[in-house]
Each structure stands twice: as structure tokens, then as C-alpha cells.
Scaffold this motif. Structure first.
Motif, PDB file in Angstrom:
ATOM      1  N   ILE A  53       0.833  -1.205   0.000  1.00  0.00           N
ATOM      2  CA  ILE A  53       0.000   0.000   0.000  1.00  0.00           C
ATOM      3  C   ILE A  53       0.869   1.257   0.000  1.00  0.00           C
ATOM      4  O   ILE A  53       1.820   1.360   0.774  1.00  0.00           O
ATOM      5  N   PRO A  54       0.578   2.237  -0.857  1.00  0.00           N
ATOM      6  CA  PRO A  54       1.307   3.509  -0.805  1.00  0.00           C
ATOM      7  C   PRO A  54       0.922   4.305   0.441  1.00  0.00           C
ATOM      8  O   PRO A  54      -0.254   4.369   0.808  1.00  0.00           O
ATOM      9  N   PHE A  55       1.909   4.917   1.084  1.00  0.00           N
ATOM     10  CA  PHE A  55       1.676   5.721   2.273  1.00  0.00           C
ATOM     11  C   PHE A  55       1.826   7.199   1.916  1.00  0.00           C
ATOM     12  O   PHE A  55       2.867   7.624   1.420  1.00  0.00           O
ATOM     13  N   LEU A  56       0.786   7.972   2.194  1.00  0.00           N
ATOM     14  CA  LEU A  56       0.749   9.379   1.840  1.00  0.00           C
ATOM     15  C   LEU A  56       1.662  10.183   2.771  1.00  0.00           C
ATOM     16  O   LEU A  56       1.504  10.120   3.997  1.00  0.00           O
ATOM     17  N   PRO A  57       2.610  10.960   2.222  1.00  0.00           N
ATOM     18  CA  PRO A  57       3.460  11.793   3.083  1.00  0.00           C
ATOM     19  C   PRO A  57       2.605  12.732   3.934  1.00  0.00           C
ATOM     20  O   PRO A  57       1.660  13.361   3.445  1.00  0.00           O
ATOM     21  N   ILE A  58       2.938  12.845   5.189  1.00  0.00           N
ATOM     22  CA  ILE A  58       2.114  13.586   6.140  1.00  0.00           C
ATOM     23  C   ILE A  58       1.987  15.059   5.788  1.00  0.00           C
ATOM     24  O   ILE A  58       1.001  15.714   6.152  1.00  0.00           O
ATOM     25  N   ASP A  59       2.953  15.592   5.043  1.00  0.00           N
ATOM     26  CA  ASP A  59       2.898  17.008   4.666  1.00  0.00           C
ATOM     27  C   ASP A  59       1.705  17.350   3.779  1.00  0.00           C
ATOM     28  O   ASP A  59       1.349  18.527   3.639  1.00  0.00           O
ATOM     29  N   PHE A  60       1.075  16.333   3.178  1.00  0.00           N
ATOM     30  CA  PHE A  60      -0.105  16.599   2.355  1.00  0.00           C
ATOM     31  C   PHE A  60      -1.225  17.219   3.194  1.00  0.00           C
ATOM     32  O   PHE A  60      -2.076  17.929   2.662  1.00  0.00           O
ATOM     33  N   PHE A  61      -1.225  16.952   4.512  1.00  0.00           N
ATOM     34  CA  PHE A  61      -2.247  17.542   5.370  1.00  0.00           C
ATOM     35  C   PHE A  61      -2.030  19.042   5.559  1.00  0.00           C
ATOM     36  O   PHE A  61      -2.908  19.739   6.048  1.00  0.00           O
ATOM     37  N   SER A 272      11.491  -6.213  10.631  1.00  0.00           N
ATOM     38  CA  SER A 272      11.473  -5.821  12.042  1.00  0.00           C
ATOM     39  C   SER A 272      12.861  -5.429  12.542  1.00  0.00           C
ATOM     40  O   SER A 272      13.881  -5.958  12.081  1.00  0.00           O
ATOM     41  N   LEU A 273      12.881  -4.485  13.465  1.00  0.00           N
ATOM     42  CA  LEU A 273      14.056  -4.030  14.209  1.00  0.00           C
ATOM     43  C   LEU A 273      14.995  -3.151  13.399  1.00  0.00           C
ATOM     44  O   LEU A 273      15.976  -2.633  13.944  1.00  0.00           O
ATOM     45  N   LYS A 274      14.719  -2.940  12.116  1.00  0.00           N
ATOM     46  CA  LYS A 274      15.545  -2.029  11.333  1.00  0.00           C
ATOM     47  C   LYS A 274      15.002  -0.615  11.466  1.00  0.00           C
ATOM     48  O   LYS A 274      13.805  -0.385  11.410  1.00  0.00           O
ATOM     49  N   THR A 275      15.915   0.350  11.643  1.00  0.00           N
ATOM     50  CA  THR A 275      15.508   1.736  11.795  1.00  0.00           C
ATOM     51  C   THR A 275      15.126   2.334  10.454  1.00  0.00           C
ATOM     52  O   THR A 275      15.829   2.140   9.450  1.00  0.00           O
ATOM     53  N   GLY A 276      14.012   3.049  10.442  1.00  0.00           N
ATOM     54  CA  GLY A 276      13.555   3.699   9.214  1.00  0.00           C
ATOM     55  C   GLY A 276      12.483   4.719   9.527  1.00  0.00           C
ATOM     56  O   GLY A 276      12.183   5.003  10.685  1.00  0.00           O
ATOM     57  N   GLY A 277      11.924   5.281   8.479  1.00  0.00           N
ATOM     58  CA  GLY A 277      10.805   6.193   8.656  1.00  0.00           C
ATOM     59  C   GLY A 277       9.572   5.423   9.091  1.00  0.00           C
ATOM     60  O   GLY A 277       9.347   4.299   8.631  1.00  0.00           O
ATOM     61  N   LEU A 278       8.777   6.005   9.982  1.00  0.00           N
ATOM     62  CA  LEU A 278       7.591   5.300  10.471  1.00  0.00           C
ATOM     63  C   LEU A 278       6.392   5.555   9.570  1.00  0.00           C
ATOM     64  O   LEU A 278       6.031   6.705   9.303  1.00  0.00           O
ATOM     65  N   ASN A 279       5.818   4.482   9.080  1.00  0.00           N
ATOM     66  CA  ASN A 279       4.554   4.514   8.349  1.00  0.00           C
ATOM     67  C   ASN A 279       3.472   4.017   9.285  1.00  0.00           C
ATOM     68  O   ASN A 279       3.647   3.000   9.967  1.00  0.00           O
ATOM     69  N   ILE A 280       2.345   4.712   9.303  1.00  0.00           N
ATOM     70  CA  ILE A 280       1.277   4.340  10.224  1.00  0.00           C
ATOM     71  C   ILE A 280      -0.001   4.031   9.466  1.00  0.00           C
ATOM     72  O   ILE A 280      -0.421   4.797   8.592  1.00  0.00           O
ATOM     73  N   ILE A 292      -0.339   6.705   6.385  1.00  0.00           N
ATOM     74  CA  ILE A 292       0.420   7.940   6.556  1.00  0.00           C
ATOM     75  C   ILE A 292       1.913   7.651   6.703  1.00  0.00           C
ATOM     76  O   ILE A 292       2.322   6.856   7.568  1.00  0.00           O
ATOM     77  N   ALA A 293       2.717   8.315   5.879  1.00  0.00           N
ATOM     78  CA  ALA A 293       4.175   8.273   6.018  1.00  0.00           C
ATOM     79  C   ALA A 293       4.583   9.467   6.878  1.00  0.00           C
ATOM     80  O   ALA A 293       4.527  10.610   6.427  1.00  0.00           O
ATOM     81  N   THR A 294       4.968   9.215   8.117  1.00  0.00           N
ATOM     82  CA  THR A 294       5.307  10.295   9.036  1.00  0.00           C
ATOM     83  C   THR A 294       6.738  10.765   8.809  1.00  0.00           C
ATOM     84  O   THR A 294       7.498  10.184   8.030  1.00  0.00           O
ATOM     85  N   GLN A 295       7.127  11.800   9.524  1.00  0.00           N
ATOM     86  CA  GLN A 295       8.496  12.307   9.490  1.00  0.00           C
ATOM     87  C   GLN A 295       9.291  11.815  10.689  1.00  0.00           C
ATOM     88  O   GLN A 295      10.311  12.388  11.056  1.00  0.00           O
ATOM     89  N   ASP A 296       8.815  10.740  11.284  1.00  0.00           N
ATOM     90  CA  ASP A 296       9.455  10.187  12.476  1.00  0.00           C
ATOM     91  C   ASP A 296      10.330   8.996  12.108  1.00  0.00           C
ATOM     92  O   ASP A 296      10.024   8.239  11.191  1.00  0.00           O
ATOM     93  N   LEU A 297      11.400   8.845  12.847  1.00  0.00           N
ATOM     94  CA  LEU A 297      12.311   7.719  12.687  1.00  0.00           C
ATOM     95  C   LEU A 297      12.151   6.767  13.867  1.00  0.00           C
ATOM     96  O   LEU A 297      12.003   7.193  15.010  1.00  0.00           O
TER      97      LEU A 297
END
Length: 325
Positions: A53-61, A272-280, A292-297
Motif C-alpha cells: 500500500i502507498p503511504f501518503l506523506p504527512i505534509d499533504f495535510f 522488524s528491528l531495522k531503523t527507518g521512517g515510520l509509516n502508520i 500515513i508516512a510520518t516524518q518520524d524515525l
């Protein structure tokens, strides 16, 4: 699309099926999300699992009206921001979905709200309009049915007295506060609390230097005389929350899931356990966007719990539960 069965999800298989159903629905009814998927050449026929599934960058809000329903808007939640900055706007079509989400989410992690006195120390949120956090906490205060529950702005003396009085009586208390305000009160007063949960919502709001979560929690534990500090993870663009009962390890309700993406390849979901951008995935966002593709790591553990370690360097610090590195 009906939403009630979202809150009846009981296992991973049910979540995945509902997430795919919601994706197809939002692809058809959310013009902003549909355009984003089209740009990526992603069609429902290509989507076989939630990892596709594509995750929409949070900045679109910040730049678009992200909606999947033509129902009348009941509320617009806005993010906090510095003067002149562009804030996120979440157009909420059905407040009952948000209320169901935060009531059920709280009950899952903490039990019956009526068992607690809820004390809220959220000055920066109370001083503006459109805070989804204030809306949630206000409803939880009312649901607690305790006369002592309520918001505190700057009266640290009154809060200190109330906190000590309630804790000494054996009453279960939840003190939820923005980080800088919790630090402010323990600089003036000392506590040894035995029946109180201290929950930080993150954010210094420009009032103090940002701290990593471990440092913040160490200071708060000493100041309040408690063994653990709880955390709430939520944001304007979501209608669900994750909670941590210590050590910065967050768990989600059954209708919410967190994945990590490769910071160099946003379409690549990490193991799992790999650091990356958080998708919710937040299925309560049925009328906006649930992906949602957040700006959080951070990183996600095999059991679905997750940790937040910071933010992307070029993202603005705002009102979610995050400690900048």
C-alpha cells in the motif's frame, strides 16, 4: 463505508483484510490519495498485502484537504506551529469515530477510565484552538466522572497540592502533560507518588531545549518519585493513539499498525528491528487517509510494538510525542 467493524478487529488476519478494504475505498473516494497513487502507478490490482500500500506523506495535510467522504465536516483539528508556519489540518467528518477510538484505546491499555482522576497539564495546547489532544483529554476528564479531574494551566501550586492529596488517599491518578510543563512543576515542587501515572505527550514547544526521551524520563522519574514514565504517541493527522508504559516502547490498538520504510526508498518496507521512517496505518482515519508516512524515525519489533528515536533532519518540530535527537 461502514466503520463499526474496524473496532471489532481481533487478529492480524482481520486487520490485513480490513486495511486492504479501506485502501480500495480510499483509492476510489479520496482524490488527493488517488492522485498520489496514480503518480506511483499503484492500482488496487497491484496491492496484495499491506506492505504494497502507498503511504501518503504527512505534509499533504498541510497543503491539501485530505478527505474520503463528502459528509459535512464536524471539526478541523490543526497542528501547533510557529508564527507564520503552515499547519496541518485534519478535516474530521465523524467525531464519534475519534471518540470511539480514544475511549477503546485507553481502556485497552489502562482499564476503566472511571477508576482514574485525570489531571491535565497542557498549557500550550489549551492556549490555541483546534487541538485534537485537548479534545481527547477533555472527553476523558468528563468520562472519569470525578470532580477532581480537570485541566491546569499555570497554577502549579494548586496542581501540586491536588496531586499529593489524591495520591496519599490511594486514588489512582493519571497526570498527562506536555514535557516542558512537567519539567516546570518538578523544578518548584518535589513528589513521592505511589498511585499516580505520569504520562508525557512530548514537545518542548520552544520553551526548553529538546531532550532525548531517556534523559527526559530520567529527570521526570526523579522529580515525581515514580519508577516509570508513560508516553502518549498521537498527532493531528491520526485519530488513534499508541501508549508506552515505560522505556519508550509503544503498543497500538488492534485497528492501528506501524511499519518502517527505507529512508532512501520510501516504497520499500523494512523488516522488524531495522531503523527507518515510520509509516502508520490508522483505520480510524476512514474518512481521511489511513496510510500515513510520518516524518518520524524509529523501529518496529516483531510483536508490533515500536520505538521512536527522532525525526528527519529537515522536518519541523511540532506537537507530537517526539524527542529530537
Amino acid at each position: 463505508m461502514e466503520y463499526q467493524d474496524i473496532f471489532a478487529i481481533q487478529n492480524s488476519q482481520e486487520f490485513e483484510q480490513k486495511a486492504l478494504d479501506v485502501f480500495r475505498y480510499q483509492f476510489e473516494h479520496n482524490t488527493v490519495y488517488r492522485s498520489f497513487c496514480d503518480l506511483l502507478y499503484k492500482h488496487p490490482s497491484d496491492i496484495k498485502s499491506i506492505e504494497d500500500i502507498p503511504f501518503l506523506p504527512i505534509d499533504f495535510f498541510k497543503s491539501h484537504e485530505v478527505i474520503s467522504s463528502q459528509k459535512e465536516t464536524q471539526a478541523i483539528f490543526t497542528s501547533s506551529g510557529t508564527t507564520g508556519s503552515i499547519v496541518s489540518k485534519h478535516y474530521v467528518k465523524d467525531l464519534s469515530i475519534y471518540e470511539t477510538s480514544f475511549h477503546k484505546g485507553f481502556t485497552q491499555d489502562y482499564g476503566d477510565i472511571k477508576d482514574y482522576v485525570i489531571l491535565a497539564l497542557l498549557p500550550s495546547y489549551l492556549e490555541r484552538n483546534g487541538s485534537s489532544l485537548v479534545y481527547m483529554v477533555d472527553k476523558l476528564i468528563k468520562a472519569s466522572h470525578h470532580d477532581d479531574s480537570g485541566f491546569y494551566l499555570d497554577d502549579h501550586l494548586a496542581l501540586s497540592k491536588k496531586l499529593k492529596e489524591l495520591d496519599a488517599s490511594g486514588q489512582k491518578v493519571l497526570l498527562i502533560g506536555v514535557s516542558f510543563a512537567l519539567l516546570d512543576i518538578i523544578e518548584k515542587y518535589t513528589f513521592t507518588l505511589k498511585n499516580t501515572i505520569i504520562m508525557e505527550t512530548g514537545g518542548m514547544k520552544g520553551k526548553r531545549k529538546e531532550l532525548i526521551r531517556q534523559e527526559l524520563h530520567a529527570i521526570l522519574k526523579e522529580g515525581f518519585g515514580v519508577s516509570t514514565i508513560h508516553s502518549e504517541y498521537g498527532m493531528t493527522e491520526l485519530l488513534s493513539q499508541a501508549y508506552s508504559k515505560g522505556n519508550g516502547l509503544f503498543t497500538t490498538p488492534p485497528w492501528m499498525r506501524v511499519l518502517t520504510r527505507d529512508t532512501e526508498d520510501p516504497l520499500c518496507i523494512l523488516s522488524s528491528l531495522k531503523t527507518g521512517g515510520l509509516n502508520i496505518i490508522d483505520l480510524a482515519n476512514i474518512h481521511s487517509c489511513s496510510f500515513i508516512a510520518t516524518q518520524d524515525l524509529g523501529s518496529v519489533h516483531t510483536d508490533g510494538s515500536f520505538t521512536v528515536i527522532g525525526r528527519f533532519d529537515d522536518s519541523d518540530i511540532r506537537g507530537c510525542n517526539l524527542m529530537a535527537l
